[in-house]
Each structure stands twice: as structure tokens, then as C-alpha cells.
Design a protein around this motif. Structure first.
Motif: not given
Length: 99
Positions: A36, A38, A41-42, A45, A92-93, A96-97, A99
Motif C-alpha cells: 500500500s 499509505h 490510512v488503511v 479505515h 478518512v475515505v 484522506v484517500t 475516493r
């Protein structure tokens, strides 16, 4: 369920890792986190999502038993806490990511 013919799956990338049956779950998770871009972040999440799900399923075990008229207050507190965890996961999704 069809078994692939020899050479049918050759176009798929091979990481050189042993088959999934030979790896432990922890090794699989570590491999995925290393791949990954990041990993922090995973982790957040999955942490927010899994804690919210755990509290939704098992939260009743942690609520105090009360027969008074305000006995539903702890259920409301648990529901608000779950919603806040899911809101943090959504943030977060989305932010930060990206998406």
C-alpha cells in the motif's frame, strides 16, 4: 466451478509469494500493507469500520442493565458512538484517500 487450463492464468502478475494456503493471515496482511502507498490510512479505515461493526454486534453486552425510565440512554449513547465512528471512517475515505 471450472479449473483453469494450464497457461490460462499466465497473464496475471506473480508476486513470487507462496500460494495463499501456505501463508498465514498475518503474513498476508503485512504483505498487503507493504504494497500500500499509505498503510496508515488503511489501518485507520479498517480500525474505524471494525470497531463500529464490533460495537453494533456486541455493544449490548457492554450496556448496563437498567429497568428505569432512562434505561434507553445507554443505547442512545452507543448508537451515537457508532455513528461518530462511521463518520470518522467516511471522513478518512473521502478526505484522506480521495475516493
Amino acid at each position: 466451478h471450472e479449473i483453469p487450463v494450464s497457461g490460462e492464468m499466465d497473464h496475471l502478475p506473480n508476486s513470487g509469494a507462496p500460494p495463499a494456503e501456505e501463508r498465514s493471515t498475518l503474513e498476508y496482511v503485512q504483505e498487503r500493507l507493504k504494497a500500500s502507498a499509505h498503510p496508515t490510512v488503511v489501518i485507520f479505515h479498517l480500525l474505524f469500520k471494525s470497531i463500529a461493526l464490533f460495537l453494533y454486534v456486541f455493544g449490548g453486552w457492554f450496556l448496563p442493565r437498567s429497568s428505569s425510565a432512562t434505561g434507553g440512554g445507554s443505547f442512545i449513547t452507543l448508537t451515537v458512538f457508532i455513528i461518530l465512528l462511521l463518520a470518522a471512517d467516511f471522513w478518512v475515505v473521502k478526505n484522506v484517500t480521495g475516493r
